[in-house]
Design a protein around this motif. Sequence first.
Motif, mmCIF file in Angstrom:
data_model
loop_
_atom_site.group_PDB
_atom_site.id
_atom_site.type_symbol
_atom_site.label_atom_id
_atom_site.label_comp_id
_atom_site.label_asym_id
_atom_site.label_seq_id
_atom_site.Cartn_x
_atom_site.Cartn_y
_atom_site.Cartn_z
ATOM 1 N N SER A 84 0.815 -1.220 0.000
ATOM 2 C CA SER A 84 0.000 0.000 0.000
ATOM 3 C C SER A 84 0.846 1.267 0.000
ATOM 4 O O SER A 84 0.499 2.255 -0.665
ATOM 5 C CB SER A 84 -0.948 0.001 1.204
ATOM 6 N N GLU A 137 0.893 4.100 -2.943
ATOM 7 C CA GLU A 137 0.572 5.485 -2.627
ATOM 8 C C GLU A 137 1.692 6.417 -3.073
ATOM 9 O O GLU A 137 1.443 7.500 -3.616
ATOM 10 C CB GLU A 137 0.334 5.635 -1.123
ATOM 11 N N SER A 163 1.193 9.383 -5.775
ATOM 12 C CA SER A 163 1.365 10.775 -5.346
ATOM 13 C C SER A 163 2.534 11.452 -6.036
ATOM 14 O O SER A 163 2.637 12.676 -6.056
ATOM 15 C CB SER A 163 1.573 10.826 -3.831
#
Length: 351
Positions: free
Chosen positions: A175, A179, A183
């Motif tokens: 995860s 992310e 981002s």
Amino acid sequence: MATQEATSSIPSKRGSSALQMGPRKKASSSDPLVSHGRHFGRTVFALCNYPSLLTNGILRLEQMEDTSLEDFSAEERREHGVFEQLLDSYPGLLERLKNGSEEEILHVGELIGKGAAGARGDDTKTLKSAILDWICPKGEAIQPPLHRNSKIDRGFNHELTGSLLCPAGLNWNDSQTKENLRSGETLVCGDQWPIFLYANQTYDPEDPWCGLLRSRLLVSAYKHVFTSPSSVDREPKATRSGNARLHGMNSVTVASIAYIATQVRFALTSSSVFSRTDTTTDSETFYHSLLDLLEDTDESKEVDELLVWWNRQVFPTSSAAKRSITANSALSKIRQKRLALKQTSNTVVSS
């Protein structure tokens, strides 16, 4: 080195490397060089400033009357190799360039560049939609759906395209990794190869060559561009007039593999326009990094095996796709005996 008088018919200053995309220029004339540029860009060198390639090449030929090619930089030697491949692939081109004015040389470069850019644009457009048919199992729908005419939801924004673009060695299922990629905290450079390049999206850090550039996704895209869209799901027939057949192509080139990989990578991203200034996709670096590996003489054994594999997928009836003879087979014994007889015969004749 060549004198100023010897080079007065061509530009006296050499610009930046020709093996980088230059500014777009219009070449409106209809000329066989445009068609040749389409094929040359796909199979020999895609992201190239052709007017500079020709200008630099002619100047370098004159300089080489007094200087060895080995005295030039590695980048110049590579550029000259591309230049010589272009000359070899188009009969009469060298004479046309040597006898032409500066304007003629630039015009020829623009014609070839027009063809290469046109082919790249056409392939980018068609793969944008077609790629969605190949990235999930037959009969299954992409969830959430991806639009064929818009790329805004692709890239790391989508679970499926993100998993394919994830750099080899990183875990998309983590995860935090996911992310950071979404981002932009984890910046992906062009030489960080995505997992989709590998067969079954499986990367072995202990053997990074294993499965590299052998994914079904790449093969589907290659057939779509070179043998025809309808050949993706079946073996191409000799009667098909795809791009490869139109140009007498019956074997895969390393540059064409790098080209298709670059096109597939771009199709999976969220970027809408293929641009040399796009630092997000970094397509030029990606393309060059693959060519660096595939043209490295130290990697010739692996590359030769890769090309045989590719030719079996795309041109299965060509000699380039043939397997080597199995050791200790009846056929190998016959060949060995024939070779021994020839050698014995030659020895008797020479004595």
